[in-house]
Scaffold this motif. Structure first.
Motif, PDB file in Angstrom:
ATOM      1  N   GLY A  63       0.800  -1.207   0.000  1.00  0.00           N
ATOM      2  CA  GLY A  63       0.000   0.000   0.000  1.00  0.00           C
ATOM      3  C   GLY A  63       0.837   1.261   0.000  1.00  0.00           C
ATOM      4  O   GLY A  63       0.330   2.344  -0.230  1.00  0.00           O
ATOM      5  N   GLU A  64       2.109   1.137   0.271  1.00  0.00           N
ATOM      6  CA  GLU A  64       3.016   2.278   0.254  1.00  0.00           C
ATOM      7  C   GLU A  64       4.030   2.109  -0.870  1.00  0.00           C
ATOM      8  O   GLU A  64       3.928   2.737  -1.901  1.00  0.00           O
ATOM      9  CB  GLU A  64       3.711   2.429   1.603  1.00  0.00           C
ATOM     10  CG  GLU A  64       2.755   2.824   2.709  1.00  0.00           C
ATOM     11  CD  GLU A  64       3.435   2.927   4.055  1.00  0.00           C
ATOM     12  OE1 GLU A  64       4.680   3.028   4.104  1.00  0.00           O
ATOM     13  OE2 GLU A  64       2.722   2.908   5.058  1.00  0.00           O
ATOM     14  N   GLN A  65       5.009   1.235  -0.652  1.00  0.00           N
ATOM     15  CA  GLN A  65       6.001   0.953  -1.678  1.00  0.00           C
ATOM     16  C   GLN A  65       6.558  -0.437  -1.414  1.00  0.00           C
ATOM     17  O   GLN A  65       6.964  -0.738  -0.297  1.00  0.00           O
ATOM     18  CB  GLN A  65       7.135   1.969  -1.646  1.00  0.00           C
ATOM     19  CG  GLN A  65       8.157   1.731  -2.717  1.00  0.00           C
ATOM     20  CD  GLN A  65       9.243   2.801  -2.730  1.00  0.00           C
ATOM     21  OE1 GLN A  65       9.192   3.762  -1.980  1.00  0.00           O
ATOM     22  NE2 GLN A  65      10.207   2.626  -3.589  1.00  0.00           N
ATOM     23  N   VAL A  66       6.538  -1.280  -2.434  1.00  0.00           N
ATOM     24  CA  VAL A  66       7.085  -2.621  -2.307  1.00  0.00           C
ATOM     25  C   VAL A  66       7.978  -2.922  -3.506  1.00  0.00           C
ATOM     26  O   VAL A  66       7.850  -2.307  -4.563  1.00  0.00           O
ATOM     27  CB  VAL A  66       5.988  -3.706  -2.204  1.00  0.00           C
ATOM     28  CG1 VAL A  66       5.196  -3.578  -0.933  1.00  0.00           C
ATOM     29  CG2 VAL A  66       5.082  -3.693  -3.402  1.00  0.00           C
ATOM     30  N   ALA A  67       8.847  -3.885  -3.319  1.00  0.00           N
ATOM     31  CA  ALA A  67       9.718  -4.334  -4.396  1.00  0.00           C
ATOM     32  C   ALA A  67      10.033  -5.807  -4.187  1.00  0.00           C
ATOM     33  O   ALA A  67      10.134  -6.271  -3.050  1.00  0.00           O
ATOM     34  CB  ALA A  67      11.006  -3.526  -4.421  1.00  0.00           C
ATOM     35  N   ASP A  80      -3.877  -7.619 -14.222  1.00  0.00           N
ATOM     36  CA  ASP A  80      -4.714  -8.749 -14.638  1.00  0.00           C
ATOM     37  C   ASP A  80      -5.633  -9.181 -13.488  1.00  0.00           C
ATOM     38  O   ASP A  80      -5.609  -8.600 -12.400  1.00  0.00           O
ATOM     39  CB  ASP A  80      -3.874  -9.903 -15.191  1.00  0.00           C
ATOM     40  CG  ASP A  80      -3.100 -10.690 -14.141  1.00  0.00           C
ATOM     41  OD1 ASP A  80      -3.239 -10.412 -12.928  1.00  0.00           O
ATOM     42  OD2 ASP A  80      -2.337 -11.602 -14.535  1.00  0.00           O
ATOM     43  N   SER A  81      -6.471 -10.175 -13.724  1.00  0.00           N
ATOM     44  CA  SER A  81      -7.470 -10.566 -12.725  1.00  0.00           C
ATOM     45  C   SER A  81      -6.830 -11.036 -11.419  1.00  0.00           C
ATOM     46  O   SER A  81      -7.340 -10.736 -10.338  1.00  0.00           O
ATOM     47  CB  SER A  81      -8.399 -11.637 -13.283  1.00  0.00           C
ATOM     48  OG  SER A  81      -7.680 -12.813 -13.593  1.00  0.00           O
ATOM     49  N   GLN A  82      -5.720 -11.751 -11.483  1.00  0.00           N
ATOM     50  CA  GLN A  82      -5.049 -12.200 -10.259  1.00  0.00           C
ATOM     51  C   GLN A  82      -4.462 -11.021  -9.493  1.00  0.00           C
ATOM     52  O   GLN A  82      -4.500 -10.982  -8.272  1.00  0.00           O
ATOM     53  CB  GLN A  82      -3.952 -13.210 -10.587  1.00  0.00           C
ATOM     54  CG  GLN A  82      -4.481 -14.584 -10.940  1.00  0.00           C
ATOM     55  CD  GLN A  82      -5.210 -15.209  -9.779  1.00  0.00           C
ATOM     56  OE1 GLN A  82      -6.434 -15.124  -9.671  1.00  0.00           O
ATOM     57  NE2 GLN A  82      -4.484 -15.824  -8.885  1.00  0.00           N
ATOM     58  N   CYS A  83      -3.912 -10.056 -10.217  1.00  0.00           N
ATOM     59  CA  CYS A  83      -3.377  -8.846  -9.589  1.00  0.00           C
ATOM     60  C   CYS A  83      -4.498  -8.092  -8.870  1.00  0.00           C
ATOM     61  O   CYS A  83      -4.348  -7.694  -7.714  1.00  0.00           O
ATOM     62  CB  CYS A  83      -2.727  -7.963 -10.646  1.00  0.00           C
ATOM     63  SG  CYS A  83      -2.203  -6.337 -10.046  1.00  0.00           S
ATOM     64  N   LEU A  84      -5.605  -7.905  -9.553  1.00  0.00           N
ATOM     65  CA  LEU A  84      -6.726  -7.176  -8.961  1.00  0.00           C
ATOM     66  C   LEU A  84      -7.292  -7.907  -7.752  1.00  0.00           C
ATOM     67  O   LEU A  84      -7.686  -7.287  -6.762  1.00  0.00           O
ATOM     68  CB  LEU A  84      -7.801  -6.930 -10.012  1.00  0.00           C
ATOM     69  CG  LEU A  84      -7.362  -6.038 -11.180  1.00  0.00           C
ATOM     70  CD1 LEU A  84      -8.475  -5.923 -12.205  1.00  0.00           C
ATOM     71  CD2 LEU A  84      -6.898  -4.682 -10.703  1.00  0.00           C
ATOM     72  N   LYS A  85      -7.303  -9.245  -7.814  1.00  0.00           N
ATOM     73  CA  LYS A  85      -7.770 -10.046  -6.683  1.00  0.00           C
ATOM     74  C   LYS A  85      -6.853  -9.842  -5.476  1.00  0.00           C
ATOM     75  O   LYS A  85      -7.320  -9.662  -4.345  1.00  0.00           O
ATOM     76  CB  LYS A  85      -7.807 -11.522  -7.076  1.00  0.00           C
ATOM     77  CG  LYS A  85      -8.284 -12.457  -6.006  1.00  0.00           C
ATOM     78  CD  LYS A  85      -8.306 -13.885  -6.528  1.00  0.00           C
ATOM     79  CE  LYS A  85      -8.651 -14.860  -5.441  1.00  0.00           C
ATOM     80  NZ  LYS A  85      -8.590 -16.258  -5.925  1.00  0.00           N
ATOM     81  N   ALA A  86      -5.553  -9.846  -5.699  1.00  0.00           N
ATOM     82  CA  ALA A  86      -4.591  -9.633  -4.614  1.00  0.00           C
ATOM     83  C   ALA A  86      -4.722  -8.220  -4.056  1.00  0.00           C
ATOM     84  O   ALA A  86      -4.679  -8.016  -2.840  1.00  0.00           O
ATOM     85  CB  ALA A  86      -3.175  -9.889  -5.116  1.00  0.00           C
ATOM     86  N   ARG A  87      -4.879  -7.234  -4.933  1.00  0.00           N
ATOM     87  CA  ARG A  87      -5.049  -5.847  -4.480  1.00  0.00           C
ATOM     88  C   ARG A  87      -6.293  -5.724  -3.616  1.00  0.00           C
ATOM     89  O   ARG A  87      -6.266  -5.065  -2.572  1.00  0.00           O
ATOM     90  CB  ARG A  87      -5.109  -4.897  -5.674  1.00  0.00           C
ATOM     91  CG  ARG A  87      -3.779  -4.738  -6.410  1.00  0.00           C
ATOM     92  CD  ARG A  87      -3.887  -3.743  -7.541  1.00  0.00           C
ATOM     93  NE  ARG A  87      -4.204  -2.418  -7.045  1.00  0.00           N
ATOM     94  CZ  ARG A  87      -3.309  -1.541  -6.555  1.00  0.00           C
ATOM     95  NH1 ARG A  87      -2.046  -1.854  -6.528  1.00  0.00           N
ATOM     96  NH2 ARG A  87      -3.700  -0.363  -6.109  1.00  0.00           N
ATOM     97  N   ALA A  96      -7.696  -8.068  -1.839  1.00  0.00           N
ATOM     98  CA  ALA A  96      -7.466  -8.758  -0.573  1.00  0.00           C
ATOM     99  C   ALA A  96      -6.707  -7.885   0.421  1.00  0.00           C
ATOM    100  O   ALA A  96      -6.878  -8.015   1.629  1.00  0.00           O
ATOM    101  CB  ALA A  96      -6.699 -10.061  -0.819  1.00  0.00           C
ATOM    102  N   TRP A  97      -5.878  -6.983  -0.087  1.00  0.00           N
ATOM    103  CA  TRP A  97      -5.120  -6.077   0.770  1.00  0.00           C
ATOM    104  C   TRP A  97      -5.837  -4.744   0.950  1.00  0.00           C
ATOM    105  O   TRP A  97      -5.297  -3.813   1.538  1.00  0.00           O
ATOM    106  CB  TRP A  97      -3.720  -5.852   0.198  1.00  0.00           C
ATOM    107  CG  TRP A  97      -2.808  -6.993   0.499  1.00  0.00           C
ATOM    108  CD1 TRP A  97      -2.550  -8.074  -0.304  1.00  0.00           C
ATOM    109  CD2 TRP A  97      -2.054  -7.186   1.687  1.00  0.00           C
ATOM    110  NE1 TRP A  97      -1.684  -8.915   0.318  1.00  0.00           N
ATOM    111  CE2 TRP A  97      -1.358  -8.399   1.543  1.00  0.00           C
ATOM    112  CE3 TRP A  97      -1.901  -6.460   2.853  1.00  0.00           C
ATOM    113  CZ2 TRP A  97      -0.520  -8.893   2.530  1.00  0.00           C
ATOM    114  CZ3 TRP A  97      -1.046  -6.961   3.833  1.00  0.00           C
ATOM    115  CH2 TRP A  97      -0.371  -8.165   3.663  1.00  0.00           C
ATOM    116  N   GLY A  98      -7.046  -4.618   0.416  1.00  0.00           N
ATOM    117  CA  GLY A  98      -7.801  -3.382   0.571  1.00  0.00           C
ATOM    118  C   GLY A  98      -7.309  -2.256  -0.319  1.00  0.00           C
ATOM    119  O   GLY A  98      -7.550  -1.093  -0.037  1.00  0.00           O
TER     120      GLY A  98
END
Length: 67
Positions: A19-23, A41-48, A50-52
């Motif tokens: 939610g801030e910065q990841v690598a 993609d759909s998996q990315c959006l699903k993960a996003r 899940a993390w709110g």
């Protein structure tokens, strides 16, 4: 893949704060599990979700150096 069988799911190679910065600390050598997920993609959006994290324009992946 280490870190994906516990709750909350988080890869041990992910550095920073979600939610801030990841690598990814091993991007060039990442597993097929990570290679199959593309920004936006759909998996990315699903993960996003899940993390709110809302939907956002996909970021460009890091440039790989050619040697």
């Amino acid at each position: 893949m280490a870190g994906t069988k516990v709750k909350p799911v988080r890869c041990v190679a992910l550095q920073g704060r979600v939610g801030e910065q990841v690598a990814c600390t091993l991007y060039a050598q990442r597993s097929s599990t990570c290679r199959s997920v593309l920004p936006g993609d759909s998996q990315c959006l699903k993960a996003r979700a899940a993390w709110g994290l809302g939907c956002s324009a996909p970021a460009a992946p890091p440039q790989m150096s050619q040697r």
